[in-house]
Scaffold this active site. Structure first.
Site, PDB file in Angstrom:
ATOM      1  N   GLU A 181       0.802  -1.231   0.000  1.00 47.48           N
ATOM      2  CA  GLU A 181       0.000   0.000   0.000  1.00 47.48           C
ATOM      3  C   GLU A 181       0.833   1.279   0.000  1.00 47.48           C
ATOM      4  O   GLU A 181       0.636   2.154   0.849  1.00 47.48           O
ATOM      5  CB  GLU A 181      -0.989  -0.027   1.178  1.00 47.48           C
ATOM      6  CG  GLU A 181      -1.901  -1.247   1.121  1.00 47.48           C
ATOM      7  CD  GLU A 181      -2.842  -1.381   2.322  1.00 47.48           C
ATOM      8  OE1 GLU A 181      -2.819  -0.527   3.212  1.00 47.48           O
ATOM      9  OE2 GLU A 181      -3.607  -2.369   2.343  1.00 47.48           O
TER      10      GLU A 181
ATOM     11  N   GLU B 192      -6.227 -10.335  -2.029  1.00 47.96           N
ATOM     12  CA  GLU B 192      -7.034 -10.190  -0.800  1.00 47.96           C
ATOM     13  C   GLU B 192      -8.520 -10.076  -1.137  1.00 47.96           C
ATOM     14  O   GLU B 192      -9.251  -9.285  -0.525  1.00 47.96           O
ATOM     15  CB  GLU B 192      -6.587  -8.948  -0.007  1.00 47.96           C
ATOM     16  CG  GLU B 192      -5.104  -8.920   0.314  1.00 47.96           C
ATOM     17  CD  GLU B 192      -4.679  -7.743   1.202  1.00 47.96           C
ATOM     18  OE1 GLU B 192      -5.540  -7.054   1.773  1.00 47.96           O
ATOM     19  OE2 GLU B 192      -3.452  -7.513   1.302  1.00 47.96           O
TER      20      GLU B 192
ATOM     21  N   ASN C 104       2.002  -4.557  -3.358  1.00 45.63           N
ATOM     22  CA  ASN C 104       0.604  -4.947  -3.185  1.00 45.63           C
ATOM     23  C   ASN C 104      -0.207  -3.708  -2.807  1.00 45.63           C
ATOM     24  O   ASN C 104       0.216  -2.937  -1.935  1.00 45.63           O
ATOM     25  CB  ASN C 104       0.579  -5.993  -2.050  1.00 45.63           C
ATOM     26  CG  ASN C 104      -0.760  -6.650  -1.802  1.00 45.63           C
ATOM     27  OD1 ASN C 104      -1.395  -7.119  -2.734  1.00 45.63           O
ATOM     28  ND2 ASN C 104      -1.176  -6.700  -0.541  1.00 45.63           N
TER      29      ASN C 104
ATOM     30  N   HIS D 197     -10.414  -5.681  -2.496  1.00 45.13           N
ATOM     31  CA  HIS D 197     -11.463  -5.451  -1.487  1.00 45.13           C
ATOM     32  C   HIS D 197     -12.568  -4.652  -2.164  1.00 45.13           C
ATOM     33  O   HIS D 197     -12.480  -3.422  -2.296  1.00 45.13           O
ATOM     34  CB  HIS D 197     -10.888  -4.714  -0.279  1.00 45.13           C
ATOM     35  CG  HIS D 197      -9.871  -5.519   0.475  1.00 45.13           C
ATOM     36  ND1 HIS D 197     -10.202  -6.703   1.117  1.00 45.13           N
ATOM     37  CD2 HIS D 197      -8.545  -5.348   0.670  1.00 45.13           C
ATOM     38  CE1 HIS D 197      -9.109  -7.213   1.687  1.00 45.13           C
ATOM     39  NE2 HIS D 197      -8.092  -6.417   1.421  1.00 45.13           N
TER      40      HIS D 197
ATOM     41  N   ASP E 155     -12.315  -9.905  -1.431  1.00 44.50           N
ATOM     42  CA  ASP E 155     -13.619 -10.089  -0.782  1.00 44.50           C
ATOM     43  C   ASP E 155     -14.559  -9.041  -1.362  1.00 44.50           C
ATOM     44  O   ASP E 155     -14.121  -8.019  -1.879  1.00 44.50           O
ATOM     45  CB  ASP E 155     -13.555 -10.051   0.760  1.00 44.50           C
ATOM     46  CG  ASP E 155     -12.811  -8.872   1.345  1.00 44.50           C
ATOM     47  OD1 ASP E 155     -12.702  -7.825   0.689  1.00 44.50           O
ATOM     48  OD2 ASP E 155     -12.325  -8.996   2.496  1.00 44.50           O
TER      49      ASP E 155
HETATM   50  O1  G3I Z   1      -3.932  -8.210  18.523  1.00 40.79           O
HETATM   51  C1  G3I Z   1      -4.972  -7.411  19.076  1.00 40.79           C
HETATM   52  C2  G3I Z   1      -5.603  -8.081  20.271  1.00 40.79           C
HETATM   53  O2  G3I Z   1      -4.630  -8.194  21.270  1.00 40.79           O
HETATM   54  C3  G3I Z   1      -6.795  -7.242  20.753  1.00 40.79           C
HETATM   55  O3  G3I Z   1      -7.443  -7.916  21.784  1.00 40.79           O
HETATM   56  C4  G3I Z   1      -7.778  -7.032  19.603  1.00 40.79           C
HETATM   57  C5  G3I Z   1      -8.934  -6.143  20.018  1.00 40.79           C
HETATM   58  O4  G3I Z   1      -9.401  -5.356  18.953  1.00 40.79           O
HETATM   59  O5  G3I Z   1      -7.106  -6.418  18.531  1.00 40.79           O
HETATM   60  C6  G3I Z   1      -6.045  -7.214  18.015  1.00 40.79           C
HETATM   61  O6  G3I Z   1      -5.457  -6.561  16.926  1.00 40.79           O
HETATM   62  C7  G3I Z   1      -6.231  -6.551  15.746  1.00 40.79           C
HETATM   63  C8  G3I Z   1      -5.447  -7.292  14.669  1.00 40.79           C
HETATM   64  O7  G3I Z   1      -6.139  -7.210  13.438  1.00 40.79           O
HETATM   65  C9  G3I Z   1      -5.247  -8.772  15.000  1.00 40.79           C
HETATM   66  O8  G3I Z   1      -6.489  -9.431  15.086  1.00 40.79           O
HETATM   67  C10 G3I Z   1      -6.461  -5.114  15.341  1.00 40.79           C
HETATM   68  O9  G3I Z   1      -7.287  -4.471  16.280  1.00 40.79           O
HETATM   69  C11 G3I Z   1      -7.093  -5.064  13.968  1.00 40.79           C
HETATM   70  O10 G3I Z   1      -7.122  -3.710  13.529  1.00 40.79           O
HETATM   71  C12 G3I Z   1      -6.267  -5.872  12.992  1.00 40.79           C
HETATM   72  O11 G3I Z   1      -6.968  -5.844  11.746  1.00 40.79           O
HETATM   73  C13 G3I Z   1      -6.225  -6.306  10.648  1.00 40.79           C
HETATM   74  C14 G3I Z   1      -6.008  -5.185   9.643  1.00 40.79           C
HETATM   75  O12 G3I Z   1      -5.344  -5.704   8.508  1.00 40.79           O
HETATM   76  C15 G3I Z   1      -5.209  -4.030  10.200  1.00 40.79           C
HETATM   77  O13 G3I Z   1      -5.067  -3.049   9.229  1.00 40.79           O
HETATM   78  C16 G3I Z   1      -7.030  -7.413  10.003  1.00 40.79           C
HETATM   79  O14 G3I Z   1      -7.133  -8.528  10.907  1.00 40.79           O
HETATM   80  C17 G3I Z   1      -6.364  -7.847   8.714  1.00 40.79           C
HETATM   81  O15 G3I Z   1      -7.200  -8.750   8.040  1.00 40.79           O
HETATM   82  C18 G3I Z   1      -6.143  -6.625   7.835  1.00 40.79           C
HETATM   83  O16 G3I Z   1      -5.523  -7.007   6.640  1.00 40.79           O
HETATM   84  C19 G3I Z   1      -5.275  -5.952   5.702  1.00 40.79           C
HETATM   85  C20 G3I Z   1      -4.021  -6.337   4.926  1.00 40.79           C
HETATM   86  O17 G3I Z   1      -2.952  -6.599   5.808  1.00 40.79           O
HETATM   87  C21 G3I Z   1      -3.637  -5.255   3.929  1.00 40.79           C
HETATM   88  N1  G3I Z   1      -4.759  -4.914   3.074  1.00 40.79           N
HETATM   89  C22 G3I Z   1      -6.008  -4.591   3.750  1.00 40.79           C
HETATM   90  C23 G3I Z   1      -6.400  -5.720   4.708  1.00 40.79           C
HETATM   91  C24 G3I Z   1      -7.749  -5.447   5.342  1.00 40.79           C
HETATM   92  O18 G3I Z   1      -7.687  -4.348   6.196  1.00 40.79           O
END
Ligand code: G3I
Length: 316
Positions: A132, A237, A173, A209, A239
């Site tokens: 990104e 990715e 990406n 996305h 969806d």
């Molecule tokens: O690890 C913490 C955990 O300790 C806490 O309890 C919980 C409560 O909210 O949060 C956890 O962290 C989360 C993390 O995912 C792991 O689950 C974050 O809040 C959450 O923001 C994070 O979201 C991820 C996101 O990237 C962040 O930008 C998504 O799972 C993940 O699917 C998403 O993936 C991205 C790609 O890397 C890049 N392209 C877009 C895509 C979708 O956003």
């Protein structure tokens, strides 16, 4: 079902895959489907190879989460798309709030890449080396790397990744580059200039996305324009979300939209694979990020196949 990966490979792709994440690995019914190589020939770790997960404090590396997903993929005979090395998001605070110079941030970034890509050397199909880098208008995202190092952070990152794992294909990406537009043009210009400089770049990752009923036009032509640069492309990715509640009409449109994206990749021989950003609505990132939206995946939250699944088969 008949098998998304089976259909993908019969259509000439290398793989059809899914993202997954460590908290999901204890869900046995979920893992049974994820591990079925008729459905999925490839896995991407959704979070556990990112910078905050792998280097939470400077020069202290933790690979347990990423290793767990790599080991699952290897045990299943699936390839792994590693995600990601340099990205503005999910950075530990020592990176975002450090007081950097060009030299010190370049050293920290290069150290991160050589340790992480070095740890997985020989084990992964590819790395999303840079994730990104663009704003939607095609300008460079002014993150800590760009602001401190300038545009050359991208070349430096790619060179460090190549050195750490010479056999991993290196991707840039991004999202909102499915159809033609300012951001896709910026990607074309970047990859053109990297190639002209001899910087290693093997692939363009098109995240995908998307929104039901709102696909951009010209996806196939756009993938072909990327491929014409001499790189492979992948949908990394995918969806296709909707405003909830899902209705039969929305699910039918979603089926068509999945078919459209898959057919576009199939039509471009350099499009090597398609990855969905988790296969089930049970674990989709969408509802937590876009309030009131969801149902973006080909399997519902009870691990049942949706019409979207048949759209993917039809696309192949
Ligand atoms: O690890 C913490 C955990 O300790 C806490 O309890 C919980 C409560 O909210 O949060 C956890 O962290 C989360 C993390 O995912 C792991 O689950 C974050 O809040 C959450 O923001 C994070 O979201 C991820 C996101 O990237 C962040 O930008 C998504 O799972 C993940 O699917 C998403 O993936 C991205 C790609 O890397 C890049 N392209 C877009 C895509 C979708 O956003």
């Amino acid at each position: 079902g008949p098998g998304l990966n089976k259909y993908a490979q019969a259509a000439g792709l290398k793989y059809f895959g899914s993202a997954t994440d460590n908290p999901e690995l204890t869900d046995q019914p979920y893992i049974a489907i994820l591990s079925n190589t008729n459905e999925f020939g490839q896995i991407t770790p959704g979070n556990s190879m990112k910078w905050d997960a792998t280097e939470p404090t400077q020069n202290t590396f933790t690979f347990s989460g990423g290793d767990a997903i790599l080991n699952l993929a290897k045990g299943n005979g699936q390839i792994l798309r590693a995600h990601n090395l340099v990205w503005y998001s999910q950075l530990p605070s020592w990176v975002t709030s450090g007081s950097w110079t060009n030299a010190t941030l370049t050293a920290a970034m290069t150290n991160h890449i050589s340790n992480v890509a070095g740890h997985y050397k020989g084990e992964v199909y590819c790395w999303d080396a840079v994730n990104e880098p663009f704003n939607d208008d095609g300008t460079f995202r002014t993150d800590v790397f760009y602001n401190t190092i300038g545009q050359s952070y991208i070349a430096t990152a790619l060179q460090a990744a190549r050195k750490a794992d010479p056999n991993a294909k290196l991707y840039i990406n991004d999202y909102n580059i499915e159809g033609p537009g300012a951001k896709s043009t910026a990607m074309i210009n970047l990859v053109t200039s990297l190639k002209a400089q001899g910087v290693p770049i093997d692939g363009i990752g098109v995240q995908g996305h998307l929104i039901v009923g709102e696909l951009p036009s010209g996806i196939e032509q756009n993938l072909a324009a990327f491929a014409a640069l001499g790189v492979e492309v992948a949908i990394t990715e995918l969806d296709i979300r909707m405003t909830l509640p899902s209705t039969p009409a929305l699910l039918a449109q979603q089926q068509k939209d999945y078919q459209t994206v898959v057919a576009a990749c199939k039509a471009v021989s350099a499009c090597v694979g398609i990855t969905i950003w988790d296969y089930t609505d049970k674990y989709s990132w969408v509802p937590a990020t876009f309030s009131g939206q969801g149902a973006a995946c080909p399997w519902d939250a009870n691990l049942g196949i949706k019409a979207a699944y048949n759209g993917i088969l039809a696309g192949f």
